[in-house]
Design a protein around this motif. Structure first.
Motif, PDB file in Angstrom:
ATOM      1  N   ARG A  10       0.847  -1.194   0.000  1.00 42.84           N
ATOM      2  CA  ARG A  10       0.000   0.000   0.000  1.00 42.84           C
ATOM      3  C   ARG A  10       0.878   1.238   0.000  1.00 42.84           C
ATOM      4  O   ARG A  10       1.771   1.387   0.825  1.00 42.84           O
ATOM      5  CB  ARG A  10      -0.897   0.011   1.230  1.00 42.84           C
ATOM      6  N   GLN A  15      -2.979   0.627  -3.781  1.00 43.71           N
ATOM      7  CA  GLN A  15      -2.500  -0.668  -3.331  1.00 43.71           C
ATOM      8  C   GLN A  15      -2.153  -1.506  -4.552  1.00 43.71           C
ATOM      9  O   GLN A  15      -2.932  -1.602  -5.496  1.00 43.71           O
ATOM     10  CB  GLN A  15      -3.545  -1.388  -2.488  1.00 43.71           C
ATOM     11  N   ASN A  17      -1.061  -5.332  -5.848  1.00 40.11           N
ATOM     12  CA  ASN A  17      -1.173  -6.721  -5.430  1.00 40.11           C
ATOM     13  C   ASN A  17      -0.551  -7.635  -6.476  1.00 40.11           C
ATOM     14  O   ASN A  17      -0.656  -7.388  -7.679  1.00 40.11           O
ATOM     15  CB  ASN A  17      -2.641  -7.128  -5.256  1.00 40.11           C
ATOM     16  N   GLY A  46      -2.724  -6.672  -9.565  1.00 45.42           N
ATOM     17  CA  GLY A  46      -3.863  -5.800  -9.334  1.00 45.42           C
ATOM     18  C   GLY A  46      -3.427  -4.443  -8.808  1.00 45.42           C
ATOM     19  O   GLY A  46      -2.421  -4.317  -8.114  1.00 45.42           O
ATOM     20  N   SER A  48      -5.294  -1.098  -6.894  1.00 45.67           N
ATOM     21  CA  SER A  48      -6.522  -0.612  -6.260  1.00 45.67           C
ATOM     22  C   SER A  48      -6.329   0.814  -5.796  1.00 45.67           C
ATOM     23  O   SER A  48      -5.218   1.237  -5.486  1.00 45.67           O
ATOM     24  CB  SER A  48      -6.865  -1.483  -5.047  1.00 45.67           C
ATOM     25  N   TYR A  49      -7.437   1.544  -5.752  1.00 49.35           N
ATOM     26  CA  TYR A  49      -7.443   2.903  -5.208  1.00 49.35           C
ATOM     27  C   TYR A  49      -8.489   2.988  -4.122  1.00 49.35           C
ATOM     28  O   TYR A  49      -9.627   2.563  -4.322  1.00 49.35           O
ATOM     29  CB  TYR A  49      -7.728   3.938  -6.298  1.00 49.35           C
TER      30      TYR A  49
END
Length: 54
Positions: A10, A15, A17, A46, A48-49
């Motif tokens: 993070r 984030q 992955n 991956g 992510s927000y």
């Protein structure tokens, strides 16, 4: 059956992955059914927000 390992990092609201899965089964019995082979290895990436309601 498979073995899987993964990690995440993070950075602020983002984030990242990563996951790797390795198939552990022996698929030699499928070779006699045609000219193909089964591969059960997979990579997953991956991004992510995270939205905040603050």
């Amino acid at each position: 059956m498979a073995m899987e390992v993964g990690a995440g990092l993070r950075l602020g609201a983002f984030q990242l992955n990563f996951q790797y899965g390795k198939g552990l089964n022996d698929h030699k019995s499928y070779r006699s059914q045609g000219d193909f082979k089964t591969i059960q290895n997979k990579y997953t990436f991956g991004v992510s927000y995270m939205f905040s309601a603050e």
